[in-house]
Structures are given as C-alpha cells and as structure tokens.
Design a protein around this motif. Sequence first.
Motif, mmCIF file in Angstrom:
data_model
loop_
_atom_site.group_PDB
_atom_site.id
_atom_site.type_symbol
_atom_site.label_atom_id
_atom_site.label_comp_id
_atom_site.label_asym_id
_atom_site.label_seq_id
_atom_site.Cartn_x
_atom_site.Cartn_y
_atom_site.Cartn_z
ATOM 1 N N CYS A 24 2.946 1.189 1.810
ATOM 2 C CA CYS A 24 2.418 1.359 0.453
ATOM 3 C C CYS A 24 1.607 0.137 0.035
ATOM 4 O O CYS A 24 1.923 -0.993 0.417
ATOM 5 N N ALA A 25 0.575 0.386 -0.740
ATOM 6 C CA ALA A 25 -0.264 -0.687 -1.284
ATOM 7 C C ALA A 25 -0.192 -0.612 -2.800
ATOM 8 O O ALA A 25 -0.923 0.158 -3.431
ATOM 9 N N THR B 59 -5.485 2.215 -7.537
ATOM 10 C CA THR B 59 -5.472 1.089 -6.595
ATOM 11 C C THR B 59 -6.163 1.395 -5.272
ATOM 12 O O THR B 59 -6.477 0.484 -4.514
ATOM 13 N N GLY C 249 -1.213 4.753 -1.862
ATOM 14 C CA GLY C 249 -1.439 4.056 -3.126
ATOM 15 C C GLY C 249 -1.567 5.032 -4.277
ATOM 16 O O GLY C 249 -1.557 6.251 -4.090
ATOM 17 N N MET D 140 -0.943 -5.999 -3.033
ATOM 18 C CA MET D 140 -1.676 -5.434 -1.894
ATOM 19 C C MET D 140 -1.769 -6.404 -0.721
ATOM 20 O O MET D 140 -1.859 -5.995 0.430
#
Length: 344
Positions: free
Chosen positions: A50-51, A84, A80, A56
């Motif tokens: 995940c970002a 984002t 994301g 990030m």
Amino acid sequence: VNQILLLLLVLTVCAILYNKVHQVPSALKNETVDLESPEEMEEEIPVVICAAAGRMGAAVAAISSIHSNTEASVLFYIVGLKTTIPHIRKWIENSKLKEIKFKVVEFNPMVLKGKIRQDASRPELLQPLNFVRFYLPLLIQKHEKVIYLDDDVIVQGDIQELYDTKLAPGHAAAFSDDCDLPSTHEMIRSVGMQNTYMGFLDYRKQAIRDLGISPSTCSFNPGVIVANMTEWKHQRITKQLEKWMQRNVEENLYSSTLGGGVATSPMLIVFHGKYSSINPMWHIRHLGWSPDARYSEQFLQEAKLLHWNGRYKPWDYPSVHTDLWENWFVPDPSGKFKLTRPDS
C-alpha cells in the motif's frame, strides 16, 4: 506398361515429398508448445504493497529492496486511494524504479462503511489502507498465490524464498508466529509488547470467551502474508473478517488501545488454528516499538525481512536502525516526501 510404372514412380516421389513437407511444421509446432508450456515458463511473483498519503516513501523503499535483491519476475500491485495514486505513479516513473513491473490499484474506502469503530487513541490505525489485506481477492484477480507486505518493511533476502513458502492443504494464508523466534523475546519483554491473544482481544466480552481460544495462545503478525487466493475465496475469508469488524462496531471486542489495533484482531479470530508458518527470519519485527531498544547488528544482517511495526518509523525521528532502511530509500522526484532527521 512403362508409362504406368513411370506414373507410379512419380506418385511415390510426390507422396514422400508431401510427407516431409508436412512433418516439418508439425515438429516445429510441437517444439513451440513445449517451450511455452506452463512448466517451462517463469512464474510471476505478485507482491501487494500500500502507498498511503504521508508515508509513500515507505512503500518505495520496500519495493526498492525487493527489486534489488532478486532475479525473479516480480509484479508489484501498489494500492492507494484516488487522491494519492498520481503521486506514487510519478515517483516510480521518474526514478530508478521505472524499470519495475507494477500496477497501481485504487482502493475504495466505501467498502469499509459501517465496519470500523472510531477510536481516537491511535487514529493512524483506522486508515482505510490498513484493511487492504482483508480484500486481496477483490484487488488481485489472476494469481493463485500472493504476497502481502506492510509498507514499513525492507527485504534483504530473495523474495522468491518467501513466495516458495508451503501452505498446508486447507490453509488460506501463512503468517509469522509472535513466539517463533527466541532472539526477539528479550525485545518483547523490554518494551512491554504482547505476543498472545490476551493482548489483542477483550476477554471480558462474552463473544470473545465464546470463541474458546485460550488467552495465552500465541498471536501472529499479519504484516507479512503469503496467501492462497483459491482457499481464501472458498472459505469466504473476507466475509468472515467483515463479520467480526461489524461485531466490534456493535460490541467493542477489541480496540487500538490493545496490542494490534483494529486490523490484526479480526485476523487472529478468523485464522485461529488455520494458517501455515513463515520462516521466522522472513519477518523480524518490532523495530518500531521503541526509539531505544535495538537488535544486534549481526542478527539484523542475517534477517531476510525487517519490519518497523510500532510508532517509531525509520523515515521519522526518533527511530532505530534507520541506516538499514535508508539504504533502499529512493528520493521523491517531486520533493514532497522528505525524511525527518535530527538535523533536518
């Protein structure tokens, strides 16, 4: 008679030539099939990370470490939120990571509506992307086996080894037991961490006692998962997790004041006694639980995967063993994400 013999000879020669001409393509076709058979083709390793907004750089460092330490074909699924996604895509495409194979997947937080109990003590644990691991089959369609990693990890080993983790028949996932590595026990005691179900579930509640799970049962950490998508869907794991999320909203069965917050606890319930084990060296954790407690350098060098679970992250200050993490960090070309350091 001579004409008949000549005709037969011509026909024989033609038949021989015909067979040779048509045998060659057949042989080539068979060879091509063999070369492209599934057994001969390189298997792609899907890795889900995940970002999240504000962190990030964590996802980028994890991806960088994996890519740099393997010859395997890795496909990164970078998950994301809508707001984002453009940032992480530009970061990868305009840095040395542009050569990786990746897909950006949007996670719709509306699937969580009514399933998360608001808790102000650690609001970061309520972020939607913390629950991506619950919905792996909805995000990843074509793969039988998937690796999920929290963003606050770096990988020092070959990700192929982790992917080769054997899952027992009927098991939808493999995790790391919190009691599996004696080297971490002193760290756990020194910072007061929990490694049993008592630290994650509220045993004062009848619904928890009705599970019949001993509070002294060793917990596991779902920050590193090797998952079988067929079993996951067959057992309706996502639906089971959602059921316990909704029950928590109604009955407050676990909270972020306990050890694992709101994402670990439902997994402990659903997967109790029904998961395989990951090699302990593939999940050395608790690096983020204290700004003072440290592992030995030799132990960390031998580790295959390091996990800064806890409050003290290696891109922030204070934190420990930041040099090991920063080795894999790729600066943000846009300059939006910056490391927090004592002299910054």
